[in-house]
Design an enzyme around this catalytic site. Structure first.
Site, PDB file in Angstrom:
ATOM      1  N   ASP A  44      -6.425   2.613 -34.680  1.00 41.29           N
ATOM      2  CA  ASP A  44      -5.007   2.511 -35.081  1.00 41.29           C
ATOM      3  C   ASP A  44      -4.714   1.081 -35.549  1.00 41.29           C
ATOM      4  O   ASP A  44      -4.094   0.859 -36.593  1.00 41.29           O
ATOM      5  CB  ASP A  44      -4.078   2.819 -33.897  1.00 41.29           C
ATOM      6  CG  ASP A  44      -4.213   4.229 -33.325  1.00 41.29           C
ATOM      7  OD1 ASP A  44      -5.263   4.530 -32.732  1.00 41.29           O
ATOM      8  OD2 ASP A  44      -3.264   5.021 -33.454  1.00 41.29           O
ATOM      9  N   GLU A  67       3.892   1.584 -37.159  1.00 43.01           N
ATOM     10  CA  GLU A  67       3.985   1.996 -35.744  1.00 43.01           C
ATOM     11  C   GLU A  67       3.439   0.931 -34.800  1.00 43.01           C
ATOM     12  O   GLU A  67       4.014   0.712 -33.734  1.00 43.01           O
ATOM     13  CB  GLU A  67       3.214   3.306 -35.521  1.00 43.01           C
ATOM     14  CG  GLU A  67       3.245   3.703 -34.042  1.00 43.01           C
ATOM     15  CD  GLU A  67       2.469   4.946 -33.690  1.00 43.01           C
ATOM     16  OE1 GLU A  67       1.823   5.546 -34.571  1.00 43.01           O
ATOM     17  OE2 GLU A  67       2.517   5.331 -32.520  1.00 43.01           O
ATOM     18  N   ASP A 120       2.096   4.967 -40.570  1.00 40.49           N
ATOM     19  CA  ASP A 120       1.505   5.413 -39.307  1.00 40.49           C
ATOM     20  C   ASP A 120      -0.003   5.305 -39.503  1.00 40.49           C
ATOM     21  O   ASP A 120      -0.605   6.155 -40.154  1.00 40.49           O
ATOM     22  CB  ASP A 120       1.940   6.858 -39.005  1.00 40.49           C
ATOM     23  CG  ASP A 120       1.638   7.222 -37.551  1.00 40.49           C
ATOM     24  OD1 ASP A 120       2.272   8.155 -37.038  1.00 40.49           O
ATOM     25  OD2 ASP A 120       0.765   6.567 -36.943  1.00 40.49           O
ATOM     26  N   ILE A 122      -2.648   5.659 -37.679  1.00 44.48           N
ATOM     27  CA  ILE A 122      -3.275   6.923 -37.266  1.00 44.48           C
ATOM     28  C   ILE A 122      -2.151   7.776 -36.682  1.00 44.48           C
ATOM     29  O   ILE A 122      -1.595   7.442 -35.627  1.00 44.48           O
ATOM     30  CB  ILE A 122      -4.395   6.763 -36.216  1.00 44.48           C
ATOM     31  CG1 ILE A 122      -5.619   6.089 -36.842  1.00 44.48           C
ATOM     32  CG2 ILE A 122      -4.773   8.130 -35.637  1.00 44.48           C
ATOM     33  CD1 ILE A 122      -6.875   6.153 -36.028  1.00 44.48           C
ATOM     34  N   ASP A 123      -1.820   8.847 -37.384  1.00 45.45           N
ATOM     35  CA  ASP A 123      -0.854   9.805 -36.839  1.00 45.45           C
ATOM     36  C   ASP A 123      -1.679  10.912 -36.189  1.00 45.45           C
ATOM     37  O   ASP A 123      -2.575  11.472 -36.811  1.00 45.45           O
ATOM     38  CB  ASP A 123       0.016  10.380 -37.961  1.00 45.45           C
ATOM     39  CG  ASP A 123       1.044  11.347 -37.404  1.00 45.45           C
ATOM     40  OD1 ASP A 123       1.614  11.044 -36.332  1.00 45.45           O
ATOM     41  OD2 ASP A 123       1.282  12.400 -38.003  1.00 45.45           O
ATOM     42  N   THR A 125      -3.003  10.299 -32.766  1.00 49.67           N
ATOM     43  CA  THR A 125      -4.031   9.546 -32.019  1.00 49.67           C
ATOM     44  C   THR A 125      -4.702  10.445 -30.984  1.00 49.67           C
ATOM     45  O   THR A 125      -5.911  10.375 -30.764  1.00 49.67           O
ATOM     46  CB  THR A 125      -3.398   8.320 -31.328  1.00 49.67           C
ATOM     47  OG1 THR A 125      -2.797   7.490 -32.324  1.00 49.67           O
ATOM     48  CG2 THR A 125      -4.409   7.516 -30.540  1.00 49.67           C
ATOM     49  N   HIS A 209       4.852  17.920 -27.541  1.00 48.21           N
ATOM     50  CA  HIS A 209       5.455  17.420 -28.790  1.00 48.21           C
ATOM     51  C   HIS A 209       6.371  18.445 -29.440  1.00 48.21           C
ATOM     52  O   HIS A 209       6.848  18.240 -30.556  1.00 48.21           O
ATOM     53  CB  HIS A 209       4.358  17.014 -29.786  1.00 48.21           C
ATOM     54  CG  HIS A 209       3.563  15.838 -29.345  1.00 48.21           C
ATOM     55  ND1 HIS A 209       2.544  15.314 -30.103  1.00 48.21           N
ATOM     56  CD2 HIS A 209       3.622  15.092 -28.227  1.00 48.21           C
ATOM     57  CE1 HIS A 209       2.011  14.273 -29.457  1.00 48.21           C
ATOM     58  NE2 HIS A 209       2.636  14.108 -28.326  1.00 48.21           N
ATOM     59  N   SER A 233      -1.139  15.981 -36.011  1.00 43.43           N
ATOM     60  CA  SER A 233      -0.793  15.040 -37.104  1.00 43.43           C
ATOM     61  C   SER A 233      -0.069  15.676 -38.284  1.00 43.43           C
ATOM     62  O   SER A 233       0.154  16.891 -38.346  1.00 43.43           O
ATOM     63  CB  SER A 233      -2.058  14.345 -37.631  1.00 43.43           C
ATOM     64  OG  SER A 233      -2.699  15.171 -38.600  1.00 43.43           O
ATOM     65  N   LYS A 236      -0.495  18.841 -40.893  1.00 44.57           N
ATOM     66  CA  LYS A 236       0.294  20.098 -40.949  1.00 44.57           C
ATOM     67  C   LYS A 236       1.133  20.161 -42.231  1.00 44.57           C
ATOM     68  O   LYS A 236       1.265  21.206 -42.862  1.00 44.57           O
ATOM     69  CB  LYS A 236       1.206  20.203 -39.727  1.00 44.57           C
ATOM     70  CG  LYS A 236       0.453  20.420 -38.421  1.00 44.57           C
ATOM     71  CD  LYS A 236       1.379  20.701 -37.264  1.00 44.57           C
ATOM     72  CE  LYS A 236       2.014  19.446 -36.714  1.00 44.57           C
ATOM     73  NZ  LYS A 236       1.105  18.497 -36.092  1.00 44.57           N
ATOM     74  N   ARG A 250       8.780  22.159 -35.541  1.00 40.84           N
ATOM     75  CA  ARG A 250       8.663  21.088 -34.543  1.00 40.84           C
ATOM     76  C   ARG A 250      10.004  20.990 -33.834  1.00 40.84           C
ATOM     77  O   ARG A 250      10.906  20.248 -34.251  1.00 40.84           O
ATOM     78  CB  ARG A 250       8.307  19.765 -35.200  1.00 40.84           C
ATOM     79  CG  ARG A 250       7.935  18.649 -34.221  1.00 40.84           C
ATOM     80  CD  ARG A 250       7.725  17.357 -34.974  1.00 40.84           C
ATOM     81  NE  ARG A 250       7.110  16.341 -34.140  1.00 40.84           N
ATOM     82  CZ  ARG A 250       5.802  16.169 -34.020  1.00 40.84           C
ATOM     83  NH1 ARG A 250       4.962  16.984 -34.670  1.00 40.84           N
ATOM     84  NH2 ARG A 250       5.316  15.215 -33.245  1.00 40.84           N
ATOM     85  N   ASP A 265       6.310   9.277 -38.639  1.00 39.64           N
ATOM     86  CA  ASP A 265       5.685  10.565 -38.300  1.00 39.64           C
ATOM     87  C   ASP A 265       6.007  11.655 -39.308  1.00 39.64           C
ATOM     88  O   ASP A 265       5.454  12.752 -39.212  1.00 39.64           O
ATOM     89  CB  ASP A 265       6.154  11.033 -36.915  1.00 39.64           C
ATOM     90  CG  ASP A 265       5.382  10.344 -35.784  1.00 39.64           C
ATOM     91  OD1 ASP A 265       5.957  10.175 -34.701  1.00 39.64           O
ATOM     92  OD2 ASP A 265       4.212   9.964 -35.997  1.00 39.64           O
TER      93      ASP A 265
HETATM   94  N1  LIG Z   1       7.807  14.220 -26.998  1.00 34.75           N
HETATM   95  C1  LIG Z   1       7.453  14.159 -28.285  1.00 34.75           C
HETATM   96  N2  LIG Z   1       8.032  14.987 -29.187  1.00 34.75           N
HETATM   97  C2  LIG Z   1       7.675  14.943 -30.510  1.00 34.75           C
HETATM   98  N3  LIG Z   1       6.740  14.081 -31.002  1.00 34.75           N
HETATM   99  C3  LIG Z   1       6.168  13.239 -30.136  1.00 34.75           C
HETATM  100  C4  LIG Z   1       6.462  13.243 -28.750  1.00 34.75           C
HETATM  101  N4  LIG Z   1       5.714  12.270 -28.174  1.00 34.75           N
HETATM  102  C5  LIG Z   1       4.977  11.702 -29.155  1.00 34.75           C
HETATM  103  N5  LIG Z   1       5.252  12.286 -30.330  1.00 34.75           N
HETATM  104  C6  LIG Z   1       4.739  11.951 -31.646  1.00 34.75           C
HETATM  105  O1  LIG Z   1       3.866  12.987 -32.084  1.00 34.75           O
HETATM  106  C7  LIG Z   1       2.970  12.370 -32.996  1.00 34.75           C
HETATM  107  C8  LIG Z   1       1.790  13.240 -33.241  1.00 34.75           C
HETATM  108  O2  LIG Z   1       2.308  14.396 -33.842  1.00 34.75           O
HETATM  109  P1  LIG Z   1       1.568  15.818 -33.686  1.00 34.75           P
HETATM  110  O3  LIG Z   1       2.024  16.392 -32.382  1.00 34.75           O
HETATM  111  O4  LIG Z   1       2.101  16.591 -34.855  1.00 34.75           O
HETATM  112  O5  LIG Z   1       0.116  15.541 -33.733  1.00 34.75           O
HETATM  113  C9  LIG Z   1       2.608  11.064 -32.346  1.00 34.75           C
HETATM  114  O6  LIG Z   1       2.213  10.157 -33.366  1.00 34.75           O
HETATM  115  P2  LIG Z   1       0.990   9.137 -33.062  1.00 34.75           P
HETATM  116  O7  LIG Z   1      -0.199   9.953 -32.752  1.00 34.75           O
HETATM  117  O8  LIG Z   1       0.933   8.382 -34.366  1.00 34.75           O
HETATM  118  O9  LIG Z   1       1.445   8.281 -31.905  1.00 34.75           O
HETATM  119  C10 LIG Z   1       3.915  10.652 -31.685  1.00 34.75           C
HETATM  120  O10 LIG Z   1       4.643   9.714 -32.471  1.00 34.75           O
HETATM  121 MG   LIG Z   2       2.489   9.375 -35.507  1.00 39.43          MG
HETATM  122 MG   LIG Z   3       0.252   6.622 -34.879  1.00 39.81          MG
HETATM  123 MG   LIG Z   4       1.370   6.488 -31.367  1.00 37.03          MG
END
Ligand SMILES: Nc1ncnc2c1ncn2[C@@H]1O[C@H](COP(=O)(O)O)[C@@H](OP(=O)(O)O)[C@H]1O
Ligand SMILES: [Mg+2]
Ligand SMILES: [Mg+2]
Ligand SMILES: [Mg+2]
Length: 322
Positions: A44, A67, A120, A122-123, A125, A209, A233, A236, A250, A265
């Protein structure tokens, strides 16, 4: 603003960053816990360093809202981590020093304004750590509107072609994908209503999430009876934009009712879908607010569709919430 130059610089820096991320991934990276308890890895940070360096050199006056941030890396106890990050960055930029890498990462501490990048590095992670999907997401926002969006998806395999795609969209000029390593640009188009075989829906892998139970109920109520496809990420968004799913839901997680989505994001993914003919709003049908702050404080949830089913989905959510 010369969007062609911006696209070129962005594509090249995402390709560099994808190389670094894949190298880190081969060495099974460990998660570092951030203050907010979310995970981050040396990839990241390395990705943010490479992309911010490239953007700042070409566009010194355009802030970057990224980020990650290097504060924790500047502490004495983090010397091993910053040395590891610098080692990976040196594979791409041999002359890089740790001080430079720290400063490049902190170029991402820009603030929202009338013209800024949001990154971002790495979206997904958690997906990256699990050896599943992740995305390198970069968008340019001008006067509150996303003008450019790029999504590097190194681990993404679609129904045709190799693994590893780069999605590029410019406002009013369509959305395209190309093999991440380079190659022909393929025009993106969301799925037609009639193409029921690809009438699928995608949601996060991480249950925390979203609201998987409600998401499945809504998908069924608009006629999507197949199991959801769970993907980490903003890949999608690439899947919806490629016409391989009709819906990405979402909805706010019941466990985190006060959670607000980060602009990094969603900004890149949103334009990649919109320029392929799709629609992106929050769960009430409101446009996502990328202009006011780094968090979308006045939006709840995110609904991404092929456009034609959007109103039906919003209606179904409204019904479920009454
Ligand atoms: N409670 C929550 N509700 C929604 N998104 C969340 C969450 N907690 C973390 N995330 C976000 O979900 C992202 C990943 O999305 P996905 O679920 O689609 O893979 C994370 O990005 P990072 O991985 O860049 O931190 C983070 O920002
Ligand atoms: Mg992200
Ligand atoms: Mg990220
Ligand atoms: Mg993050």
């Amino acid at each position: 603003m010369n969007y062609n130059l911006a696209k070129e610089i962005a594509i090249a820096s995402i390709q560099q960053s994808a190389q670094l991320c894949q190298q880190v991934r081969e060495n099974i990276p460990k998660a570092i816990e951030k203050e907010d308890k979310s995970p981050v890895t040396v990839a990241d940070f390395g990705s943010q360093a490479l992309i911010c360096k490239a953007l700042k050199e070409a566009f010194p006056n355009i802030p970057i809202v990224g980020e990650e941030d290097a504060t924790a890396l500047r502490k004495p106890e983090s010397v091993d981590t910053i040395n590891k990050i610098t080692g990976y960055v040196k594979n791409i930029i041999p002359s890089a020093t740790s001080d430079e890498v720290l400063n490049w990462i902190d170029y991402g501490n820009g603030k929202v304004g009338d013209c800024f990048w949001t990154l971002d590095p790495i979206d997904g992670t958690k997906g990256f750590l699990r050896q599943d999907q992740y995305a390198i997401a970069l968008a340019l926002i001008v006067d509150g509107e996303v003008k450019l969006g790029l999504l590097g998806c190194p681990a993404l395999k679609l129904s045709q072609g190799e693994t590893g795609w780069l999605f590029v969209a410019e406002r009013g000029k369509g959305a395209y994908r190309m093999p991440l390593a380079g190659g022909e640009m393929i025009k993106q188009k969301v799925v037609d209503k009639e193409d029921v075989s690809r009438f699928r829906f995608v949601e996060s892998v991480e249950a925390s999430h979203g609201n998987q139970a409600l998401q499945n109920t809504i998908a069924q109520s608009v006629g999507i009876t197949t199991e959801s496809v769970r993907v980490d990420s903003q890949a999608k968004y690439g899947i919806v934009s490629s016409g391989e799913a009709a819906l990405y839901l979402r909805l706010p997680s019941p466990k985190y009712p006060n959670y607000r989505e980060n602009i990094w994001d969603h900004a890149a993914g949103a334009i990649v879908v919109e320029e392929a003919g799709g629609k992106v709003t929050d769960m009430y049908g409101k446009p996502l607010d990328f202009a006011t702050a780094s968090k979308m404080n006045d939006n709840r949830g995110v609904v991404v569709t092929n456009g034609v089913i959007h109103d039906t989905v919003i209606q179904a959510i409204r019904q479920e919430n009454n």
